[in-house]
Design a protein around this motif. Structure first.
Motif, PDB file in Angstrom:
ATOM      1  N   MET A   1     -29.983  17.533  15.929  1.00  0.00           N
ATOM      2  CA  MET A   1     -28.935  18.447  15.463  1.00  0.00           C
ATOM      3  C   MET A   1     -27.873  18.598  16.556  1.00  0.00           C
ATOM      4  N   GLN A   2     -26.610  18.452  16.177  1.00  0.00           N
ATOM      5  CA  GLN A   2     -25.516  18.564  17.128  1.00  0.00           C
ATOM      6  C   GLN A   2     -25.389  19.997  17.635  1.00  0.00           C
ATOM      7  N   ARG A   3     -25.250  20.143  18.955  1.00  0.00           N
ATOM      8  CA  ARG A   3     -25.008  21.469  19.532  1.00  0.00           C
ATOM      9  C   ARG A   3     -23.547  21.828  19.288  1.00  0.00           C
ATOM     10  N   LYS A   4     -23.315  23.055  18.849  1.00  0.00           N
ATOM     11  CA  LYS A   4     -21.957  23.502  18.548  1.00  0.00           C
ATOM     12  C   LYS A   4     -21.402  24.307  19.718  1.00  0.00           C
ATOM     13  N   PHE A   5     -20.115  24.141  19.961  1.00  0.00           N
ATOM     14  CA  PHE A   5     -19.424  24.891  21.010  1.00  0.00           C
ATOM     15  C   PHE A   5     -18.045  25.228  20.478  1.00  0.00           C
TER      16      PHE A   5
ATOM     17  N   TRP B   1     -23.212  18.999  29.140  1.00  0.00           N
ATOM     18  CA  TRP B   1     -22.775  18.269  27.956  1.00  0.00           C
ATOM     19  C   TRP B   1     -22.643  16.792  28.282  1.00  0.00           C
ATOM     20  N   ARG B   2     -23.042  15.949  27.336  1.00  0.00           N
ATOM     21  CA  ARG B   2     -22.995  14.508  27.539  1.00  0.00           C
ATOM     22  C   ARG B   2     -22.458  13.829  26.284  1.00  0.00           C
TER      23      ARG B   2
ATOM     24  N   GLY C   1     -13.646  19.668   9.891  1.00  0.00           N
ATOM     25  CA  GLY C   1     -13.578  21.112  10.118  1.00  0.00           C
ATOM     26  C   GLY C   1     -14.549  21.599  11.170  1.00  0.00           C
ATOM     27  N   ASP C   2     -15.561  20.774  11.491  1.00  0.00           N
ATOM     28  CA  ASP C   2     -16.475  21.137  12.568  1.00  0.00           C
ATOM     29  C   ASP C   2     -15.719  21.137  13.899  1.00  0.00           C
TER      30      ASP C   2
ATOM     31  N   TRP D   1     -20.339  13.885  18.998  1.00  0.00           N
ATOM     32  CA  TRP D   1     -20.322  13.738  17.533  1.00  0.00           C
ATOM     33  C   TRP D   1     -21.705  13.858  16.910  1.00  0.00           C
ATOM     34  N   GLY D   2     -22.766  13.792  17.711  1.00  0.00           N
ATOM     35  CA  GLY D   2     -24.105  13.852  17.153  1.00  0.00           C
ATOM     36  C   GLY D   2     -24.461  12.552  16.461  1.00  0.00           C
ATOM     37  N   LYS D   3     -25.470  12.584  15.629  1.00  0.00           N
ATOM     38  CA  LYS D   3     -25.901  11.398  14.900  1.00  0.00           C
ATOM     39  C   LYS D   3     -24.955  11.123  13.733  1.00  0.00           C
TER      40      LYS D   3
END
Length: 205
Positions: free
Chosen positions: A1-5, A71-72, A86-87, A77-79
């Motif tokens: 799951m992509q981490r949101k910031f 952060w890397r 909109g993300d 973009w995640g998977k």
């Protein structure tokens, strides 16, 4: 799951938001010391962006245990299929968040990328999107002969005179490879001192 910031949710009123970028130089080993020292001052928030090669030199999990995120590239973009229109876009949100950017260390490779406008990873995409009004400091770190290569002088000139970043160092000492000469990153305490002086920070009680 992509981490949101999301910058507007992460910024703290009255705090100084320091973004540390680490790149592929042995001097990245100093990242935990820089982070720890910055956190010892009042109202300082830190986020770290690391190139994949820089992660060979320090324990990013130790930094994250202090409450600072590292952060890397994979966080951008995640998977496949996770990102939706909109993300939040990580390199944009981080540059909105930062009050000051420290590229410590800045390897010869990343210096070349910055000078040539490349944005092929999270760090360089962030820098390409960074507002010119955000104070940004570059701390070169490389082998002496790499520093003396004629392209390095050209890249530093572009970084200073075209992009407008402040270049500090390198310094002369015995390097990790055993060579002695100019090319080592500015001492980590001096890097922290730049932030302290700029924002008049005081130690936590």
């Amino acid at each position: 799951m992509q981490r949101k910031f999301v910058a507007e949710e992460e910024r703290t009123e009255g705090a100084v938001h320091v973004l540390l970028i680490t790149t592929g130089s042995v001097a990245s080993i100093k990242a935990p010391l820089i982070v720890s020292e910055l956190l010892s001052f009042s109202s300082v928030k830190v986020e770290v962006v690391s190139t994949e090669s820089s992660l060979s030199f320090f324990d990013h999990e130790a930094i994250e245990r202090s409450g600072v995120r590292v952060w890397r590239d994979k966080d951008e973009w995640g998977k496949y299929g996770e990102y939706k229109i909109g993300d939040p876009i990580l390199h944009i949100e981080l540059r909105r968040w930062a009050d000051i950017v420290l590229i410590a260390p800045c390897s010869a490779n990343t210096l070349s990328k910055i000078a040539n406008g490349s944005c092929d990873n999270l760090a360089t995409s962030l820098l390409r999107a960074l507002s010119p009004s955000t104070p940004t400091y570059v701390f070169p770190a490389m082998n002496t002969l790499m520093f003396e290569h004629p392209l390095t002088a050209r890249h530093l000139q572009v970084v200073r005179e075209v992009i407008g970043y402040t270049v500090v160092g390198p310094i002369g000492k015995m390097l990790a490879c055993g060579d002695v000469g100019l090319g080592a990153m500015t001492e980590w305490r001096d890097i922290v001192q730049i932030v302290l002086d700029r924002f008049n920070l005081t130690k936590r009680a």
